[in-house]
Design an enzyme around this catalytic site. Structure first.
Site, PDB file in Angstrom:
ATOM      1  N   GLU A  28       0.829  -1.202   0.000  1.00 23.49           N
ATOM      2  CA  GLU A  28       0.000   0.000   0.000  1.00 23.49           C
ATOM      3  C   GLU A  28       0.866   1.255   0.000  1.00 23.49           C
ATOM      4  O   GLU A  28       0.558   2.232  -0.693  1.00 23.49           O
ATOM      5  CB  GLU A  28      -0.941   0.000   1.204  1.00 23.49           C
ATOM      6  CG  GLU A  28      -1.865   1.185   1.256  1.00 23.49           C
ATOM      7  CD  GLU A  28      -2.778   1.310   0.041  1.00 23.49           C
ATOM      8  OE1 GLU A  28      -2.871   2.427  -0.507  1.00 23.49           O
ATOM      9  OE2 GLU A  28      -3.387   0.304  -0.358  1.00 23.49           O
ATOM     10  N   GLU A  35       1.433   6.620  -6.994  1.00 22.80           N
ATOM     11  CA  GLU A  35       0.398   7.590  -7.326  1.00 22.80           C
ATOM     12  C   GLU A  35       0.885   9.022  -7.141  1.00 22.80           C
ATOM     13  O   GLU A  35       0.602   9.891  -7.966  1.00 22.80           O
ATOM     14  CB  GLU A  35      -0.856   7.334  -6.497  1.00 22.80           C
ATOM     15  CG  GLU A  35      -1.575   6.069  -6.910  1.00 22.80           C
ATOM     16  CD  GLU A  35      -2.865   5.836  -6.149  1.00 22.80           C
ATOM     17  OE1 GLU A  35      -3.215   6.663  -5.286  1.00 22.80           O
ATOM     18  OE2 GLU A  35      -3.520   4.825  -6.435  1.00 22.80           O
TER      19      GLU A  35
END
Length: 78
Positions: A28, A35
């Site tokens: 994660e 991103e």
């Protein structure tokens, strides 16, 4: 993880589950980093940026499935 601890799971299973959760958190974190970098480099829409974000999300989803499958394995083997 608390439910697994109270279910009578072996310490090795509990340790493995902890490692899998750490792997999920790491995946994660890497997805978030991807991103952020993609948004910084390419603020406008692009196919490459979308693909990079989608693949990062896919990695998180697959690791989540592994964790869920291992939890199911633990409960079914008790």
């Amino acid at each position: 993880m608390g439910a697994v601890g109270f279910s009578g799971a072996a310490s090795a299973q509990f340790f493995t589950l902890g490692c899998l959760f750490l792997m999920l958190f790491a995946t994660e974190a890497l997805n978030t980093a991807i991103e952020e970098v993609v948004d910084r480099i390419s603020p406008e829409w692009s196919l490459a940026a979308r693909n990079a974000k989608d693949l990062g999300s896919l990695a998180v989803g697959l690791v989540s499935l592994v964790v869920a499958g291992y939890i199911a394995f633990i409960f079914l083997s008790l």
